[in-house]
Design an enzyme around this catalytic site. Structure first.
Site, PDB file in Angstrom:
ATOM      1  N   HIS B 153      85.229  48.029  90.482  1.00 44.54           N
ATOM      2  CA  HIS B 153      84.542  49.275  90.102  1.00 44.54           C
ATOM      3  C   HIS B 153      85.545  50.423  90.052  1.00 44.54           C
ATOM      4  CE1 HIS B 153      84.488  49.514  94.577  1.00 44.54           C
ATOM      5  NE2 HIS B 153      84.717  50.798  94.370  1.00 44.54           N
ATOM      6  N   HIS B 198      77.732  48.841  93.919  1.00 42.42           N
ATOM      7  CA  HIS B 198      78.112  49.760  92.843  1.00 42.42           C
ATOM      8  C   HIS B 198      79.052  49.080  91.852  1.00 42.42           C
ATOM      9  CE1 HIS B 198      81.346  50.028  95.665  1.00 42.42           C
ATOM     10  NE2 HIS B 198      81.832  51.200  95.340  1.00 42.42           N
ATOM     11  N   HIS B 213      89.467  56.507  92.283  1.00 43.42           N
ATOM     12  CA  HIS B 213      90.142  55.227  92.494  1.00 43.42           C
ATOM     13  C   HIS B 213      89.622  54.127  91.584  1.00 43.42           C
ATOM     14  CE1 HIS B 213      86.750  54.727  95.478  1.00 43.42           C
ATOM     15  NE2 HIS B 213      86.764  53.485  95.065  1.00 43.42           N
ATOM     16  N   HIS B 245      82.989  51.740 105.021  1.00 43.59           N
ATOM     17  CA  HIS B 245      82.132  52.803 104.503  1.00 43.59           C
ATOM     18  C   HIS B 245      80.701  52.627 105.001  1.00 43.59           C
ATOM     19  CE1 HIS B 245      85.028  54.378 101.715  1.00 43.59           C
ATOM     20  NE2 HIS B 245      85.100  53.290 101.000  1.00 43.59           N
ATOM     21  N   TYR B 254      92.521  52.142 101.265  1.00 44.18           N
ATOM     22  CA  TYR B 254      92.924  52.910 100.079  1.00 44.18           C
ATOM     23  C   TYR B 254      94.409  53.203 100.120  1.00 44.18           C
ATOM     24  CZ  TYR B 254      87.999  53.797  99.217  1.00 44.18           C
ATOM     25  OH  TYR B 254      86.671  53.650  98.959  1.00 44.18           O
ATOM     26  N   GLU B 264      91.855  50.895  95.592  1.00 43.17           N
ATOM     27  CA  GLU B 264      91.147  50.396  96.766  1.00 43.17           C
ATOM     28  C   GLU B 264      91.146  48.880  96.695  1.00 43.17           C
ATOM     29  OE1 GLU B 264      86.833  50.801  96.648  1.00 43.17           O
ATOM     30  OE2 GLU B 264      86.681  50.693  98.820  1.00 43.17           O
TER      31      GLU B 264
HETATM   32 FE   LIG Z   1      85.380  52.096  95.918  1.00 49.73          FE
END
Ligand SMILES: [Fe+2]
Ligand code: FES
Lengths: 115, 306
Positions: B153, B198, B213, B245, B254, B264
């Site tokens: 992503h 996501h 990112h 997260h 990251y 990431e």
């Molecule tokens: Fe991400």
């Protein structure tokens, strides 16, 4: 050839630190745990470490034209993470964190300016 | 819609300051595999567990950042339907001929209210992953560095967040899995076209068209920790992590490529089904939402973009 160590002074804070001619100005500051120039990507891409060389000479690697124009570069404005000292230096810090999430980070009424 | 016309993220084209440095980073460190170069000097890369010809394209330029991110769609009929939908939404739309990116079919390129360029395509040549499709092994031991499994992503920054969220939900059929709200103002949106937490995330930001990112999938927390070891061993510019997260529940680290584009690598992450409710995070808990362990906001993570 052996490396040369130069002294880098920041006009705003009066802070100074040693930097080898083989080390970029940002990295030397970070490695010593010193502060003064904001640290971002360390790759010449984000612009937060932007500085103006007031006194002295530097050698700079390719950096984002979105943050330093050719005219600026000619006047000694560079990204600290892409610049290496060729003499003792006096620098002014221009770059800063942008604080675009200002509504979250600022206290009510603190009124951050968006740039 | 879990069974959408839009299948998944397909590729991202990144601008880099120096191709040799970038090539070394994305192949030897991240572990992508070079599958081609074109007349413009662009380099095509894929991860070991991806089947199509490429998922990352590097282009040398004067400023880093993202040229465009593309999604693969079901078939050419879906491409026509979606082209109509983004046109009707009000985007500027352009057809890019097949072969402009090598091994890729015709692309529909459109702009978004946050100032990003996106693309849709239905066809890309099959390359095959590293283990095949008949009685395959579970891993590839020839892979380099972090051994990224796939491009997963992007997180993008831009001004008209509401507009881009509307575009992806209404014209492209994405679901909003999680959102960050400052009162009634949305400041972060996590969007999926699939079953993942996501496929695209967007944060509200004063400037248009920024990249926060590009993210690559790893299998486990162990692989994330190994990535952290490699970041130290090869003196890669670290941003933050290893950590987790709250948003999406991903376990993550990251770092920056040599031109300052943030990468990431992550493992895990929650599963989305289209009947699930959207999860909301409020800004008074934003520390925990972003970094679940540390629970502190980090200026560099929030503000540094290319
Ligand atoms: Fe991400
Ligand atoms: S730290 Fe990003 S340009 Fe220097």
């Amino acid at each position: 050839m052996s490396e040369c160590i130069y002294t880098v002074s920041l006009s705003d804070t009066g802070e100074s630190y040693p930097c080898s001619d083989e080390q970029n100005l940002l990295r030397a500051m970070e490695a010593l745990g010193r502060k003064g120039i904001p640290v971002g990507c360390r790759g010449g891409g984000c612009g937060v470490c932007k500085i103006r060389v007031g006194e002295g000479r530097i050698r700079a690697l390719k950096m984002s034209r979105a943050h330093v124009t050719a005219e600026e570069e000619a006047e000694g404005v560079v990204l600290a993470c892409r610049a290496f000292p060729l003499s003792d230096l006096r620098l002014a810090v221009i770059g800063k964190m942008r604080k675009n999430l200002c509504r979250i980070q600022s206290a009510p009424g603190a009124g951050h300016k968006q740039t | 819609m879990a069974c959408n016309d839009v299948l998944r993220p397909g590729h991202v084209q990144l601008r880099v300051l120096d191709m040799d440095d970038a090539h070394k980073h994305y192949t030897k460190r991240l572990g992508l595999i070079e599958t081609g170069r074109d007349a413009q000097g662009r380099v095509y890369l894929k991860a070991w567990d991806e089947y199509d010809w490429f998922s990352v394209v590097l282009r040398e330029a004067d400023e880093p950042g993202m040229d465009f991110m593309a999604f693969k769609v079901r078939d050419t009929d879906a491409l026509d339907r979606l082209e109509k939908a983004v046109r009707e939404f009000g985007c500027n739309v352009e057809r890019i001929p097949a072969g402009e990116l090598e091994h890729c079919g015709e692309r529909v390129r459109f702009d978004s209210p946050t100032g990003h360029t996106f693309e849709l395509y239905a066809e890309k040549d099959f390359h095959g992953n590293a283990v095949g499709t008949t009685n395959p092994d579970c891993f590839c031991d020839e892979v380099k560095g972090m051994g990224a499994h796939r491009f997963d992503h992007c997180l993008l920054y831009g001004d008209d967040l509401d507009g881009t969220v509307k575009l992806f939900r209404e014209a492209l059929g994405f679901d909003l899995t999680e959102q960050v709200m400052d009162g009634d103002l949305m400041i972060g949106a996590f969007l999926t076209c699939s079953n993942k937490a996501h496929d695209l995330a967007i944060i509200r930001h004063a400037e248009k068209g920024k990249l926060h990112h590009a993210s690559f999938y790893l299998e486990s927390w162990d692989e994330v920790l190994r990535a952290a070891d490699l970041i130290s061993k090869y003196d890669i510019s670290i941003d933050i992590g290893p950590t987790r997260h709250g948003i999406t529940r991903g376990k993550t680290i990251y770092f920056f490529d040599p031109s300052g584009n943030r990468n990431e690598v992550f493992a895990g992450g929650s599963t989305w089904y289209p009947d699930q409710p959207t999860i909301t995070w409020t800004t008074d808990q934003l520390g925990k939402a972003i970094f679940y362990h540390d629970r502190q906001l980090n200026e560099r993570f929030l503000e540094v973009v290319t």
